[in-house]
Design a protein around this motif. Structure first.
Motif, PDB file in Angstrom:
ATOM      1  N   UNK A  83       0.695  -1.288   0.019  1.00 21.91           N
ATOM      2  CA  UNK A  83      -0.169   0.060   0.128  1.00 21.91           C
ATOM      3  C   UNK A  83       0.817   1.246  -0.082  1.00 21.91           C
ATOM      4  N   UNK A  84       0.699   1.890  -1.131  1.00 23.33           N
ATOM      5  CA  UNK A  84       1.353   3.380  -1.230  1.00 23.33           C
ATOM      6  C   UNK A  84       0.365   4.499  -1.370  1.00 23.33           C
ATOM      7  N   UNK A  85       0.266   5.249  -0.299  1.00 22.62           N
ATOM      8  CA  UNK A  85      -0.442   6.498  -0.290  1.00 22.62           C
ATOM      9  C   UNK A  85      -1.693   6.067  -0.465  1.00 22.62           C
ATOM     10  N   UNK A  86      -2.369   5.024   0.179  1.00 27.36           N
ATOM     11  CA  UNK A  86      -3.602   4.425   0.106  1.00 27.36           C
ATOM     12  C   UNK A  86      -3.918   3.776  -1.355  1.00 27.36           C
ATOM     13  N   UNK A  87      -3.026   3.474  -2.126  1.00 23.91           N
ATOM     14  CA  UNK A  87      -3.042   2.699  -3.676  1.00 23.91           C
ATOM     15  C   UNK A  87      -2.513   1.270  -3.235  1.00 23.91           C
ATOM     16  N   UNK A  88      -3.386   0.403  -3.709  1.00 27.08           N
ATOM     17  CA  UNK A  88      -2.580  -0.866  -3.418  1.00 27.08           C
ATOM     18  C   UNK A  88      -1.876  -1.347  -4.872  1.00 27.08           C
ATOM     19  N   UNK A  89      -0.619  -1.630  -4.646  1.00 19.81           N
ATOM     20  CA  UNK A  89       0.308  -2.166  -5.843  1.00 19.81           C
ATOM     21  C   UNK A  89       0.562  -3.575  -5.508  1.00 19.81           C
ATOM     22  N   UNK A  90       0.455  -4.170  -6.547  1.00 20.41           N
ATOM     23  CA  UNK A  90       0.714  -5.729  -6.537  1.00 20.41           C
ATOM     24  C   UNK A  90       2.168  -5.742  -7.284  1.00 20.41           C
ATOM     25  N   UNK A  91       3.136  -6.326  -6.568  1.00 21.36           N
ATOM     26  CA  UNK A  91       4.412  -6.563  -7.345  1.00 21.36           C
ATOM     27  C   UNK A  91       4.173  -7.294  -8.554  1.00 21.36           C
ATOM     28  N   UNK A  92       5.124  -7.076  -9.675  1.00 25.21           N
ATOM     29  CA  UNK A  92       5.278  -7.671 -10.783  1.00 25.21           C
ATOM     30  C   UNK A  92       5.947  -9.540 -10.444  1.00 25.21           C
ATOM     31  N   UNK A  93       4.965 -10.432 -10.940  1.00 27.62           N
ATOM     32  CA  UNK A  93       5.527 -11.516 -10.916  1.00 27.62           C
ATOM     33  C   UNK A  93       6.356 -11.951 -12.430  1.00 27.62           C
ATOM     34  N   UNK A  94       7.291 -12.783 -11.971  1.00 31.93           N
ATOM     35  CA  UNK A  94       7.844 -13.232 -13.305  1.00 31.93           C
ATOM     36  C   UNK A  94       7.038 -14.347 -14.080  1.00 31.93           C
ATOM     37  N   UNK A  95       7.093 -14.018 -15.482  1.00 31.19           N
ATOM     38  CA  UNK A  95       6.549 -14.688 -16.465  1.00 31.19           C
ATOM     39  C   UNK A  95       7.089 -15.838 -16.836  1.00 31.19           C
ATOM     40  N   UNK A  96       6.830 -16.894 -16.195  1.00 33.26           N
ATOM     41  CA  UNK A  96       7.385 -18.376 -16.724  1.00 33.26           C
ATOM     42  C   UNK A  96       7.032 -18.795 -18.195  1.00 33.26           C
ATOM     43  N   UNK A  97       6.125 -18.348 -18.770  1.00 27.74           N
ATOM     44  CA  UNK A  97       6.030 -18.943 -20.249  1.00 27.74           C
ATOM     45  C   UNK A  97       7.168 -18.184 -21.024  1.00 27.74           C
ATOM     46  N   UNK A  98       7.705 -16.900 -20.693  1.00 30.16           N
ATOM     47  CA  UNK A  98       8.775 -16.407 -21.435  1.00 30.16           C
ATOM     48  C   UNK A  98      10.087 -17.249 -21.719  1.00 30.16           C
ATOM     49  N   UNK A  99      10.438 -17.913 -20.660  1.00 31.54           N
ATOM     50  CA  UNK A  99      11.471 -19.033 -20.811  1.00 31.54           C
ATOM     51  C   UNK A  99      11.153 -20.151 -21.569  1.00 31.54           C
ATOM     52  N   UNK A 100       9.938 -20.693 -21.796  1.00 36.61           N
ATOM     53  CA  UNK A 100       9.552 -21.682 -22.392  1.00 36.61           C
ATOM     54  C   UNK A 100       9.446 -21.439 -24.100  1.00 36.61           C
ATOM     55  N   UNK A 101       9.503 -20.255 -24.369  1.00 33.30           N
ATOM     56  CA  UNK A 101       9.257 -20.084 -25.857  1.00 33.30           C
ATOM     57  C   UNK A 101      10.500 -20.484 -26.616  1.00 33.30           C
ATOM     58  N   UNK A 102      10.185 -21.261 -27.603  1.00 32.09           N
ATOM     59  CA  UNK A 102      11.467 -21.819 -28.398  1.00 32.09           C
ATOM     60  C   UNK A 102      11.076 -21.420 -29.884  1.00 32.09           C
ATOM     61  N   UNK A 103      12.128 -21.102 -30.358  1.00 29.49           N
ATOM     62  CA  UNK A 103      11.726 -20.400 -31.721  1.00 29.49           C
ATOM     63  C   UNK A 103      13.098 -20.832 -32.734  1.00 29.49           C
ATOM     64  N   UNK A 104      12.706 -21.280 -33.831  1.00 28.59           N
ATOM     65  CA  UNK A 104      13.803 -21.339 -34.726  1.00 28.59           C
ATOM     66  C   UNK A 104      14.534 -20.182 -35.342  1.00 28.59           C
ATOM     67  N   UNK A 105      15.706 -20.353 -35.744  1.00 25.58           N
ATOM     68  CA  UNK A 105      16.289 -19.072 -35.866  1.00 25.58           C
ATOM     69  C   UNK A 105      15.626 -18.282 -36.925  1.00 25.58           C
ATOM     70  N   UNK A 106      14.890 -18.899 -38.139  1.00 18.71           N
ATOM     71  CA  UNK A 106      14.376 -18.151 -38.863  1.00 18.71           C
ATOM     72  C   UNK A 106      12.933 -17.315 -38.523  1.00 18.71           C
ATOM     73  N   UNK A 107      12.120 -18.189 -37.523  1.00 17.55           N
ATOM     74  CA  UNK A 107      11.193 -17.429 -36.529  1.00 17.55           C
ATOM     75  C   UNK A 107      11.620 -16.345 -36.025  1.00 17.55           C
TER      76      UNK A 107
END
Length: 102
Positions: free
Chosen positions: A4-28
Motif C-alpha cells: 500500500x502506497x499512499x492508499x493505493x494498493x500495488x501488486x508486485x510484478x510476478x515473473x512470467x514463466x512462459x517467457x523462458x519456455x518459448x522456443x523459436x527456430x532461427x528463421x522464426x
C-alpha cells in the motif's frame, strides 16, 4: 503480497514463466525481429507525417491550436531521437558480435 502506497494498493510484478519456455527456430526469430523493426519504422513514419500535416495546417490557418501542433512536433522529435539511439545501439551490438572470435 500487496503493497500500500499512499492508499493505493500495488501488486508486485510476478515473473512470467512462459517467457523462458518459448522456443523459436532461427528463421522464426529473424522474421519476428524483422516485423518488429518494420512496425517500429512505420510508427515513426506515421508520427512524423502527422506532425507535418498539423504543422502545414497551422501554417495555412486551417487550425489554430498551437499547443497541439507543438506537442505533436515534440513527440515526433523524441520518437526520431529514440529511433536514432536504438539504431546506434544495434550497430554497436552488431560490431561487437563481428569482433568476436569463433
Amino acid at each position: 503480497m500487496t503493497i500500500s502506497i499512499m492508499g493505493n494498493n500495488v501488486t508486485p510484478i510476478q515473473p512470467n514463466e512462459s517467457v523462458n519456455q518459448v522456443k523459436r527456430s532461427p528463421s522464426e526469430a529473424q522474421a519476428n525481429f524483422a516485423s518488429t523493426l518494420k512496425n517500429a519504422i512505420e510508427d515513426l513514419n506515421h508520427i512524423q507525417l502527422e506532425s507535418d500535416k498539423k504543422t502545414e495546417a497551422f501554417a495555412s490557418g486551417k487550425i489554430d491550436d498551437l499547443h497541439d501542433v507543438m506537442i505533436t512536433a515534440q513527440k515526433s522529435s523524441v520518437t526520431l531521437e529514440t529511433t536514432v539511439q536504438v539504431q546506434k545501439k544495434v550497430i554497436d551490438a552488431y560490431n561487437e558480435i563481428m569482433r568476436m572470435q569463433v
